[in-house]
Design a protein around this motif. Sequence first.
Motif, PDB file in Angstrom:
ATOM      1  N   MET A  62      51.560  88.562  -1.131  1.00 54.83           N
ATOM      2  CA  MET A  62      51.178  89.646  -0.223  1.00 54.83           C
ATOM      3  C   MET A  62      49.658  89.838  -0.223  1.00 54.83           C
ATOM      4  O   MET A  62      49.035  89.999   0.839  1.00 54.83           O
ATOM      5  CB  MET A  62      51.857  90.953  -0.642  1.00 54.83           C
ATOM      6  CG  MET A  62      53.345  91.022  -0.390  1.00 54.83           C
ATOM      7  SD  MET A  62      54.083  92.512  -1.147  1.00 54.83           S
ATOM      8  CE  MET A  62      53.147  93.828  -0.301  1.00 54.83           C
ATOM      9  N   THR A  63      49.075  89.823  -1.411  1.00 53.08           N
ATOM     10  CA  THR A  63      47.620  89.996  -1.514  1.00 53.08           C
ATOM     11  C   THR A  63      46.892  88.844  -0.830  1.00 53.08           C
ATOM     12  O   THR A  63      45.905  89.055  -0.111  1.00 53.08           O
ATOM     13  CB  THR A  63      47.215  90.089  -2.990  1.00 53.08           C
ATOM     14  OG1 THR A  63      47.853  91.226  -3.585  1.00 53.08           O
ATOM     15  CG2 THR A  63      45.709  90.237  -3.140  1.00 53.08           C
ATOM     16  N   GLY A  92      47.157  89.343   2.885  1.00 53.16           N
ATOM     17  CA  GLY A  92      46.321  90.465   3.304  1.00 53.16           C
ATOM     18  C   GLY A  92      44.856  90.087   3.418  1.00 53.16           C
ATOM     19  O   GLY A  92      44.182  90.445   4.390  1.00 53.16           O
ATOM     20  N   TYR A  93      44.354  89.332   2.434  1.00 54.64           N
ATOM     21  CA  TYR A  93      42.945  88.923   2.485  1.00 54.64           C
ATOM     22  C   TYR A  93      42.695  87.946   3.639  1.00 54.64           C
ATOM     23  O   TYR A  93      41.707  88.084   4.378  1.00 54.64           O
ATOM     24  CB  TYR A  93      42.534  88.273   1.161  1.00 54.64           C
ATOM     25  CG  TYR A  93      42.237  89.259   0.059  1.00 54.64           C
ATOM     26  CD1 TYR A  93      41.395  90.347   0.273  1.00 54.64           C
ATOM     27  CD2 TYR A  93      42.792  89.101  -1.207  1.00 54.64           C
ATOM     28  CE1 TYR A  93      41.114  91.251  -0.743  1.00 54.64           C
ATOM     29  CE2 TYR A  93      42.516  90.000  -2.231  1.00 54.64           C
ATOM     30  CZ  TYR A  93      41.686  91.074  -1.992  1.00 54.64           C
ATOM     31  OH  TYR A  93      41.408  91.961  -2.999  1.00 54.64           O
ATOM     32  N   SER A  95      42.725  89.564   6.985  1.00 54.01           N
ATOM     33  CA  SER A  95      41.624  90.503   7.247  1.00 54.01           C
ATOM     34  C   SER A  95      40.577  89.900   8.180  1.00 54.01           C
ATOM     35  O   SER A  95      39.695  90.614   8.667  1.00 54.01           O
ATOM     36  CB  SER A  95      40.974  90.950   5.930  1.00 54.01           C
ATOM     37  OG  SER A  95      40.318  89.868   5.288  1.00 54.01           O
ATOM     38  N   TRP A 105      44.358  94.920   7.533  1.00 52.84           N
ATOM     39  CA  TRP A 105      45.219  94.015   6.773  1.00 52.84           C
ATOM     40  C   TRP A 105      44.958  94.108   5.281  1.00 52.84           C
ATOM     41  O   TRP A 105      45.795  93.706   4.468  1.00 52.84           O
ATOM     42  CB  TRP A 105      45.024  92.586   7.250  1.00 52.84           C
ATOM     43  CG  TRP A 105      45.747  92.265   8.521  1.00 52.84           C
ATOM     44  CD1 TRP A 105      45.233  92.223   9.771  1.00 52.84           C
ATOM     45  CD2 TRP A 105      47.143  91.958   8.648  1.00 52.84           C
ATOM     46  NE1 TRP A 105      46.196  91.907  10.681  1.00 52.84           N
ATOM     47  CE2 TRP A 105      47.394  91.738  10.021  1.00 52.84           C
ATOM     48  CE3 TRP A 105      48.192  91.844   7.737  1.00 52.84           C
ATOM     49  CZ2 TRP A 105      48.656  91.412  10.494  1.00 52.84           C
ATOM     50  CZ3 TRP A 105      49.448  91.521   8.203  1.00 52.84           C
ATOM     51  CH2 TRP A 105      49.677  91.308   9.567  1.00 52.84           C
ATOM     52  N   LEU A 106      43.802  94.630   4.895  1.00 49.07           N
ATOM     53  CA  LEU A 106      43.502  94.769   3.476  1.00 49.07           C
ATOM     54  C   LEU A 106      44.440  95.761   2.791  1.00 49.07           C
ATOM     55  O   LEU A 106      44.598  95.728   1.564  1.00 49.07           O
ATOM     56  CB  LEU A 106      42.047  95.204   3.284  1.00 49.07           C
ATOM     57  CG  LEU A 106      40.990  94.154   3.680  1.00 49.07           C
ATOM     58  CD1 LEU A 106      39.600  94.748   3.598  1.00 49.07           C
ATOM     59  CD2 LEU A 106      41.101  92.916   2.789  1.00 49.07           C
ATOM     60  N   LEU A 152      47.565  95.599   3.066  1.00 46.98           N
ATOM     61  CA  LEU A 152      48.613  94.720   2.549  1.00 46.98           C
ATOM     62  C   LEU A 152      48.184  94.113   1.215  1.00 46.98           C
ATOM     63  O   LEU A 152      49.003  93.991   0.283  1.00 46.98           O
ATOM     64  CB  LEU A 152      48.926  93.615   3.558  1.00 46.98           C
ATOM     65  CG  LEU A 152      49.987  92.593   3.133  1.00 46.98           C
ATOM     66  CD1 LEU A 152      51.338  93.275   2.925  1.00 46.98           C
ATOM     67  CD2 LEU A 152      50.108  91.474   4.177  1.00 46.98           C
ATOM     68  N   ALA A 153      46.916  93.738   1.109  1.00 41.11           N
ATOM     69  CA  ALA A 153      46.409  93.191  -0.152  1.00 41.11           C
ATOM     70  C   ALA A 153      46.505  94.229  -1.267  1.00 41.11           C
ATOM     71  O   ALA A 153      46.907  93.913  -2.397  1.00 41.11           O
ATOM     72  CB  ALA A 153      44.964  92.724   0.025  1.00 41.11           C
ATOM     73  N   GLY A 206      49.990  94.623  -2.329  1.00 41.24           N
ATOM     74  CA  GLY A 206      50.367  93.455  -3.115  1.00 41.24           C
ATOM     75  C   GLY A 206      49.990  93.592  -4.576  1.00 41.24           C
ATOM     76  O   GLY A 206      50.747  93.170  -5.462  1.00 41.24           O
ATOM     77  N   SER A 265      38.825  85.067   3.122  1.00 35.66           N
ATOM     78  CA  SER A 265      38.548  86.305   3.857  1.00 35.66           C
ATOM     79  C   SER A 265      37.103  86.279   4.360  1.00 35.66           C
ATOM     80  O   SER A 265      36.313  85.424   3.941  1.00 35.66           O
ATOM     81  CB  SER A 265      38.761  87.516   2.938  1.00 35.66           C
ATOM     82  OG  SER A 265      37.651  87.675   2.055  1.00 35.66           O
ATOM     83  N   THR A 305      38.492  96.046  -2.894  1.00 33.93           N
ATOM     84  CA  THR A 305      39.134  95.885  -1.584  1.00 33.93           C
ATOM     85  C   THR A 305      38.921  97.122  -0.715  1.00 33.93           C
ATOM     86  O   THR A 305      38.711  97.005   0.499  1.00 33.93           O
ATOM     87  CB  THR A 305      40.641  95.613  -1.771  1.00 33.93           C
ATOM     88  OG1 THR A 305      40.805  94.507  -2.669  1.00 33.93           O
ATOM     89  CG2 THR A 305      41.302  95.268  -0.451  1.00 33.93           C
TER      90      THR A 305
END
Length: 239
Positions: free
Chosen positions: A54-55, A58-59, A62, A68-69, A71-72, A75, A123, A175
């Motif tokens: 997930m992380t 997310g990155y 982004s 989207w961060l 989500l990171a 995560g 990212s 983040t």
Amino acid sequence: MTDQRQITPGSLSRIQQNYLASGERKLLNWLCARLPDWVTPDMLTSLGLFGAAMTFVGYVASNFGSAWLLLAIAGYGVQWFGDSLDGSIARFRHIERPSYGYFIDHSCDGLTTLLILAGMGLSPFVTMDVAMIALAGYLLLSIHAYLSARVLGELKLSYLAAGPTELRFVLIGLTIMMMLLGSENGLFGSVSGFDLFVGGVGGVLMILFVLQTLSTGRRLAKMDVRPDRPAPFIADGPR
């Protein structure tokens, strides 16, 4: 011949002296007592890897928007839950598999760190070469920890009063700063402040590796000296 003590994962002494260790242990024990029986250590290990994925996503995502961060960040929470509870629930239920757990847990730790730092490198906030410097520092310190576990029977889980949980909080804070500051060039031109921070962390980890290696080497040299003969000069391993 060097001293061939039999050190197994089950006999390791876990050294954990980070700031949050005591409070985190109480929380983990509370959670272990409330997890349903169908939740197994292997399921939690898989959940930890899912959190790392997930992380990573997310990155990488982004690049299309800083939202989207979130989500990171989520995560990191999922990864903490799975990674911290898999061994804890096994010990709580007295169903430990020391060799299997040691091998799988630390293998997943390496993959988790790769996912997180590769995600950062893909990212718009951190360049890949800087992310790989941080990964190299982490892997070097991990090598020291695993070697110390083999030769001393001690598994060191924290350095400078910080462990994995403190590091997660630092990365979550980083983040959040990414979300607030964006990826535009700042005071350092083409080298962002995020590059300097992540690269600096990697540098600190490498320095810790060198210092810990010197310290452990001196300790082992004293342990290996016998009164009936001088200390051996050859350092290519036990024979």
